[in-house]
Design an enzyme around this catalytic site. Structure first.
Site, PDB file in Angstrom:
ATOM      1  CG  HIS A 193      -3.081   3.345   1.574  1.00 49.81           C
ATOM      2  ND1 HIS A 193      -3.798   2.762   0.451  1.00 49.81           N
ATOM      3  CD2 HIS A 193      -3.135   2.308   2.322  1.00 49.81           C
ATOM      4  CE1 HIS A 193      -4.097   1.600   0.447  1.00 49.81           C
ATOM      5  NE2 HIS A 193      -3.976   1.277   1.765  1.00 49.81           N
TER       6      HIS A 193
ATOM      7  CB  CYS B  13      -0.842  -0.146   1.096  1.00 45.17           C
ATOM      8  SG  CYS B  13      -2.112  -1.629   1.343  1.00 45.17           S
TER       9      CYS B  13
ATOM     10  CG  ASN C 149      -6.642  -1.012   1.309  1.00 44.95           C
ATOM     11  OD1 ASN C 149      -5.836  -0.926   0.172  1.00 44.95           O
ATOM     12  ND2 ASN C 149      -5.978  -1.254   2.210  1.00 44.95           N
TER      13      ASN C 149
HETATM   14  O1  UT7 Z   1      -3.248  -1.021   3.815  1.00 41.45           O
HETATM   15  C1  UT7 Z   1      -3.161  -1.369   5.076  1.00 41.45           C
HETATM   16  C2  UT7 Z   1      -4.022  -2.259   5.164  1.00 41.45           C
HETATM   17  N1  UT7 Z   1      -4.715  -2.615   6.212  1.00 41.45           N
HETATM   18  C3  UT7 Z   1      -5.256  -1.730   7.243  1.00 41.45           C
HETATM   19  O2  UT7 Z   1      -5.271  -0.419   7.266  1.00 41.45           O
HETATM   20  C4  UT7 Z   1      -6.305  -2.256   8.253  1.00 41.45           C
HETATM   21  C5  UT7 Z   1      -6.083  -1.430   9.755  1.00 41.45           C
HETATM   22  N2  UT7 Z   1      -6.983  -2.010  10.548  1.00 41.45           N
HETATM   23  C6  UT7 Z   1      -8.339  -1.613  10.616  1.00 41.45           C
HETATM   24  O3  UT7 Z   1      -8.968  -0.806   9.662  1.00 41.45           O
HETATM   25  C7  UT7 Z   1      -9.430  -2.032  11.769  1.00 41.45           C
HETATM   26  O4  UT7 Z   1      -8.515  -2.723  12.535  1.00 41.45           O
HETATM   27  C8  UT7 Z   1     -10.370  -3.199  11.115  1.00 41.45           C
HETATM   28  C9  UT7 Z   1     -11.469  -2.402  10.129  1.00 41.45           C
HETATM   29  C10 UT7 Z   1      -9.598  -4.228  10.203  1.00 41.45           C
HETATM   30  C11 UT7 Z   1     -11.065  -3.853  12.164  1.00 41.45           C
HETATM   31  O5  UT7 Z   1     -11.671  -2.592  13.015  1.00 41.45           O
HETATM   32  P1  UT7 Z   1     -11.334  -2.813  14.544  1.00 41.45           P
HETATM   33  O6  UT7 Z   1     -12.291  -1.238  14.928  1.00 41.45           O
HETATM   34  O7  UT7 Z   1     -10.063  -2.699  14.929  1.00 41.45           O
HETATM   35  O8  UT7 Z   1     -12.306  -3.882  15.042  1.00 41.45           O
HETATM   36  P2  UT7 Z   1     -11.661  -4.961  15.864  1.00 41.45           P
HETATM   37  O9  UT7 Z   1     -10.670  -5.875  15.221  1.00 41.45           O
HETATM   38  O10 UT7 Z   1     -11.200  -4.466  17.206  1.00 41.45           O
HETATM   39  O11 UT7 Z   1     -12.974  -5.956  16.526  1.00 41.45           O
HETATM   40  C12 UT7 Z   1     -13.984  -5.371  16.854  1.00 41.45           C
HETATM   41  C13 UT7 Z   1     -15.195  -6.198  17.006  1.00 41.45           C
HETATM   42  C14 UT7 Z   1     -14.881  -7.732  17.377  1.00 41.45           C
HETATM   43  O12 UT7 Z   1     -15.917  -8.436  18.091  1.00 41.45           O
HETATM   44  P3  UT7 Z   1     -15.721  -8.439  19.773  1.00 41.45           P
HETATM   45  O13 UT7 Z   1     -14.490  -9.297  20.055  1.00 41.45           O
HETATM   46  O14 UT7 Z   1     -15.696  -7.175  20.240  1.00 41.45           O
HETATM   47  O15 UT7 Z   1     -17.089  -9.225  19.986  1.00 41.45           O
HETATM   48  C15 UT7 Z   1     -14.738  -8.397  15.959  1.00 41.45           C
HETATM   49  O16 UT7 Z   1     -15.002  -9.852  15.922  1.00 41.45           O
HETATM   50  O17 UT7 Z   1     -15.816  -6.452  15.838  1.00 41.45           O
HETATM   51  C16 UT7 Z   1     -15.946  -7.824  15.296  1.00 41.45           C
HETATM   52  N3  UT7 Z   1     -15.563  -7.577  13.724  1.00 41.45           N
HETATM   53  C17 UT7 Z   1     -16.706  -7.426  13.102  1.00 41.45           C
HETATM   54  N4  UT7 Z   1     -18.039  -7.439  13.152  1.00 41.45           N
HETATM   55  C18 UT7 Z   1     -18.895  -7.190  12.130  1.00 41.45           C
HETATM   56  C19 UT7 Z   1     -14.601  -7.752  13.161  1.00 41.45           C
HETATM   57  N5  UT7 Z   1     -14.869  -7.649  11.769  1.00 41.45           N
HETATM   58  C20 UT7 Z   1     -16.103  -7.522  11.705  1.00 41.45           C
HETATM   59  C21 UT7 Z   1     -16.986  -7.437  10.754  1.00 41.45           C
HETATM   60  N6  UT7 Z   1     -18.392  -7.317  10.743  1.00 41.45           N
HETATM   61  N7  UT7 Z   1     -16.624  -7.137   9.322  1.00 41.45           N
END
Ligand code: UT7
Length: 308
Positions: free
Chosen positions: A235, A111, A265
């Site tokens: 990005h 990225c 992305n």
């Molecule tokens: O180019 C670089 C590439 N990557 C990035 O830039 C990614 C950077 N990271 C992110 O954008 C975020 O970390 C994500 C969008 C991937 C995830 O968001 P988050 O706010 O960090 O969520 P999390 O991983 O802390 O998960 C929070 C909750 C969890 O449930 P519990 O454990 O609180 O019950 C996850 O299981 O949300 C749940 N969850 C979802 N729920 C519905 C994770 N993914 C999803 C989903 N739909 N798609």
């Protein structure tokens, strides 16, 4: 001499998945994806490939720059999703364009790819080795996404963006900074035959720390204040990363360009795609000061300050 962008182009496949489409095959929902990422749709290549999208974006950029293919001295393609390991995507683009005078190679910096490719182009221009350089970011991330992993599959999309960079003694690149941390590379990985594996929270923490840092670094190098830059083109990974960067830098969010709602992305394609869109919309007048910043796998991150 400075490398100046003198033409832009893009290509996006027509087909897309909106958030409700994804909810049919992973446990997720539109509200969660919008709130946590800002993404609404991501376009998906059906007939198209990384090569075909790169070629279409490149043709648009060449037309915009009013150059012919045989004017090109160098073709750089930044991609992590090439059709083939060999030949390179850049050679495939050369073949289709008929850019017989161009040296061609690919750059793998995920990225951050566009900023790395711009850096490479600038080095060749400053050395006087090449004049007209085509830089393309093209990705078919739908082919390497794990469609069963709701923590990552919701983020990524397909598309291509391209720019033509040529020497200029007044406008163009002002400063560049690139960084890597290979020790943290496991946070975002993909083997040659596998799928993207990501520790989302770790990548998020990395991005919100490093992006403001590297932006401050390039601003310092070219002697601009934060307000001197008219537009920040980051990005397009997650709207919360962009909002956090704006907050940490204390810059009005309106100066940050955004199109991730429509495309998600697209890795190396995201910055040139957004530049092409801004250019089409007439938002990039001559002399406008722009800061681009890419970040992602490697880990890698970087920024480029330029005058349009
Ligand atoms: O180019 C670089 C590439 N990557 C990035 O830039 C990614 C950077 N990271 C992110 O954008 C975020 O970390 C994500 C969008 C991937 C995830 O968001 P988050 O706010 O960090 O969520 P999390 O991983 O802390 O998960 C929070 C909750 C969890 O449930 P519990 O454990 O609180 O019950 C996850 O299981 O949300 C749940 N969850 C979802 N729920 C519905 C994770 N993914 C999803 C989903 N739909 N798609």
């Amino acid at each position: 001499m400075r490398g100046r962008i003198c033409g832009t182009g893009s290509y996006i496949p027509e087909h897309y998945y909106d958030n409700n489409d994804l909810a049919k095959f992973v446990e997720t929902n539109d509200e969660w994806i919008r709130e946590r990422t800002g993404i609404v749709r991501r376009h998906i290549a059906e007939e198209d490939t990384t090569v075909s999208m790169a070629i279409k974006a490149a043709k648009n950029a060449l037309t915009d720059a009013k150059l012919n293919a045989d004017d090109l001295d160098l073709i750089l393609v930044s991609t992590i999703t090439p059709n083939t390991v060999i030949p390179s995507t850049a050679c495939e683009v050369q073949k289709e364009l008929g850019a017989v005078n161009a040296t061609c190679f690919d750059i793998s910096a995920a990225c951050s790819g566009f900023v790395y490719a711009y850096n490479t182009a600038q080095a060749y221009i400053a050395a006087g080795m090449y004049q007209n350089i085509l830089v393309i970011g093209s990705e078919t991330l739908s082919g390497i996404v794990n469609w069963k992993d709701r923590g990552s599959c919701i983020l990524f999309g397909d598309g291509a963006g391209a720019v033509v960079i040529a020497p200029d003694d007044k406008y163009g690149i002002e400063a560049l900074s690139l960084h890597n941390d290979g020790n943290a590379g496991d946070a975002l990985s993909c083997s040659t035959s596998g799928h993207i594996a990501m520790n989302g929270q770790e990548v998020f923490r990395f991005a919100v720390r490093r992006v403001p840092e590297v932006i401050e670094e390039v601003l310092g190098k070219c002697g601009w204040s934060k307000e001197d830059a008219d537009l920040y083109v980051l990005h397009q990974a997650n709207i919360r990363i962009i909002q956090s960067a704006a907050r940490r830098l204390d810059i009005d969010i309106d100066r940050f360009a955004v199109n991730l709602d429509e495309y998600g992305n697209t890795s190396a394609a995201s910055i040139p795609l957004l530049l092409a869109q801004l250019d089409d919309e007439g938002r990039l007048e001559q002399g406008k000061r722009i800061v681009c910043s890419g970040f992602g796998a490697g880990l890698s991150w970087g920024a480029a300050a330029l005058t349009w």
